[in-house]
Design an enzyme around this catalytic site. Structure first.
Site, short mmCIF file in Angstrom:
data_model
loop_
_atom_site.label_atom_id
_atom_site.label_comp_id
_atom_site.label_asym_id
_atom_site.label_seq_id
_atom_site.Cartn_x
_atom_site.Cartn_y
_atom_site.Cartn_z
N TYR A 147 6.49 13.16 -22.53
CA TYR A 147 7.68 12.56 -22.74
C TYR A 147 6.56 11.16 -23.68
O TYR A 147 5.53 10.76 -23.24
CB TYR A 147 7.96 11.21 -21.52
CG TYR A 147 8.89 11.96 -21.18
CD1 TYR A 147 10.29 11.94 -22.02
CD2 TYR A 147 8.66 12.27 -19.77
CE1 TYR A 147 11.83 13.36 -21.39
CE2 TYR A 147 9.97 13.28 -19.55
CZ TYR A 147 11.15 13.20 -19.80
OH TYR A 147 12.26 14.10 -19.42
N LYS B 213 2.64 5.23 11.94
CA LYS B 213 3.50 4.73 11.19
C LYS B 213 3.95 5.25 9.87
O LYS B 213 2.99 5.88 9.74
CB LYS B 213 3.67 3.75 10.71
CG LYS B 213 2.39 2.94 10.20
CD LYS B 213 2.31 1.75 10.15
CE LYS B 213 0.49 0.89 9.89
NZ LYS B 213 0.54 -0.36 10.07
C1 LIG Z 1 -1.40 0.02 9.96
C2 LIG Z 1 -2.04 -0.70 11.26
C3 LIG Z 1 -3.00 -0.16 11.68
C4 LIG Z 1 -3.97 0.70 11.05
O1 LIG Z 1 -4.71 -0.38 10.36
P1 LIG Z 1 -5.83 1.24 8.93
O2 LIG Z 1 -6.26 0.32 8.24
O3 LIG Z 1 -4.75 2.18 8.97
O4 LIG Z 1 -6.76 1.86 10.47
C5 LIG Z 1 -3.77 -1.11 13.11
N1 LIG Z 1 -3.38 -1.98 13.71
C6 LIG Z 1 -1.85 -2.63 13.16
C7 LIG Z 1 -1.34 -3.86 13.86
C8 LIG Z 1 -1.51 -1.84 11.99
O5 LIG Z 1 -0.09 -2.61 11.75
#
Ligand SMILES: *Cc1c(COP(=O)(O)O)cnc(C)c1O
Length: 372
Positions: free
Chosen positions: A262, A34
């Site tokens: 800045y 994702k």
């Molecule tokens: C993002 C996610 C993961 C992975 O989590 P990590 O901490 O990056 O390993 C696993 N399961 C779901 C449902 C997620 O949304």
């Protein structure tokens, strides 16, 4: 190139193998890609992991899943968050696997399945994360209807939950969630053997491989972030899969009293040498690193002086002889014996590695590179 992100396929694959080994031979692996593969590039991650035979891939939105399909990914793609009704048709068209948290969505998904050659879903059980899933205490209220709908062209593939505290030192919340999940599984109106059961993210897999069940869903570990800071042993840490680098664009010797950035928040106390580097918060470098962050030049640590601009930073290279335009500056990653980890930067910025990695903007090209 002005500034770029190096992504390392060897490290990505090594991390995949390490967490798969930890989970044991019985567990399938669903790499989470994702947010464009946590910023590394979802298509690149999928392509790189393909030879290691992951079961499928996890995304957060239908759009992300559709893009992976268009890039030629044929394995299952699971959309791991509730989607609005408007998105379901696109999900069906690309044969994405939906995750189901409510009966209305399941009814719609069943209707789309009946018009297609078959769709499937994974059912989420909320054991304490609270943002999605059916309530673990109320299986009687939804279980029978789910079973009724999952017939014919609609296949019930999996059931899962998500841990909210597997990264924290205290194991209690995770143990509690696992027990709730186990209780819920025992009450499902279908046999557990017919479903793929999964719960573990990176932190949970590394700390409780006994919760790996039928599949693990690692994300951050694959990309080199420590999923449980201060809890994992050094031998359990992932390899660094990402480096953020830029080239010096200007070097100047400045007299005492010179100010930079800045607000002129930094004043040279001595005669100093400052290097201007064309990267800034417009690339996703956290602005709070100004006057406290570090970078690597010729294998040595230097300080970021003054505030970070949108497009530039300045580093004090007084201690390093003969720095010149074109020299490589490393904001995250290895340079010689030195390394700045994404976790170090996250800690300094008051956030987590996930936010640092996903915060890098498209202005930084992702470049494949091996650097071990
Ligand atoms: C993002 C996610 C993961 C992975 O989590 P990590 O901490 O990056 O390993 C696993 N399961 C779901 C449902 C997620 O949304």
């Amino acid at each position: 190139m002005r500034a770029w992100i190096e992504v390392n396929p060897d490290a990505l694959r090594a991390n995949f193998r390490q967490i798969r080994e930890r989970a044991g031979a019985r567990a399938a692996v669903i790499p989470m890609v994702k947010a464009d593969g946590y910023g590394l590039g979802a298509n690149w991650v999928a392509r790189t992991l393909e030879p290691l035979d992951p079961w499928g891939f996890g995304v957060a939105t239908v759009g992300e899943g559709a893009r992976l399909r268009s890039a030629g990914v044929h394995r299952p793609i699971v959309v791991f968050s509730p989607q609005p009704p408007e998105s379901l048709e696109l999900a069906a068209r690309h044969h994405l696997s939906l995750t189901i948290s409510d009966l209305d969505t399941l009814e719609r998904w069943a209707a789309l399945a009946s018009q297609s050659d078959g769709l499937d879903f994974h059912l989420e059980i909320d054991t304490g994360m609270g943002r999605a899933g059916f309530d673990w205490r109320e299986i009687g209220a939804w279980g029978p209807r789910v079973r009724q709908l999952a017939v014919g062209s609609l296949r019930w593939t999996g059931v899962y939950t998500h841990f909210h505290g597997a990264d924290a030192p205290d194991p209690t919340p995770t143990v509690t969630q696992w027990e709730r999940f186990r209780d819920a599984l025992a009450q499902l109106p279908v046999s557990r053997e017919d479903l793929m059961v999964h719960a573990a993210n990176s932190a949970a897999t590394m700390r409780w491989p006994e919760y790996a069940a039928d599949a693990i869903r690692p994300g951050i570990f694959l990309y080199g972030g420590n999923p449980a800071a201060g809890v994992l042993e050094s031998t359990q840490l992932p390899r660094s899969a990402v480096a953020v680098r830029a080239r010096v664009s200007l070097v100047r010797a400045v007299p005492p009293g010179s100010t930079v950035g800045y607000g002129a928040t930094y004043v040279a106390r001595n005669r100093e040498t400052w290097a201007t580097v064309p990267i800034g918060y417009g690339d996703g470098l956290p602005r709070v690193l100004g006057n406290q962050g570090e970078a690597l030049v010729r294998g040595r640590r230097v300080r970021l002086v003054g505030r970070i601009s949108m497009d530039m930073i300045v580093v004090d290279v007084s201690a390093i002889p003969a720095v010149s335009p074109g020299d490589i500056v490393t904001l995250i990653g290895e340079d010689g014996e030195e390394v700045i980890t994404v976790d170090e930067v996250a800690l300094q910025a008051g956030t987590i590695s996930y936010e640092i990695l996903t915060g890098f903007t498209p202005r930084l090209p992702r470049v494949e590179c091996t650097f071990d």
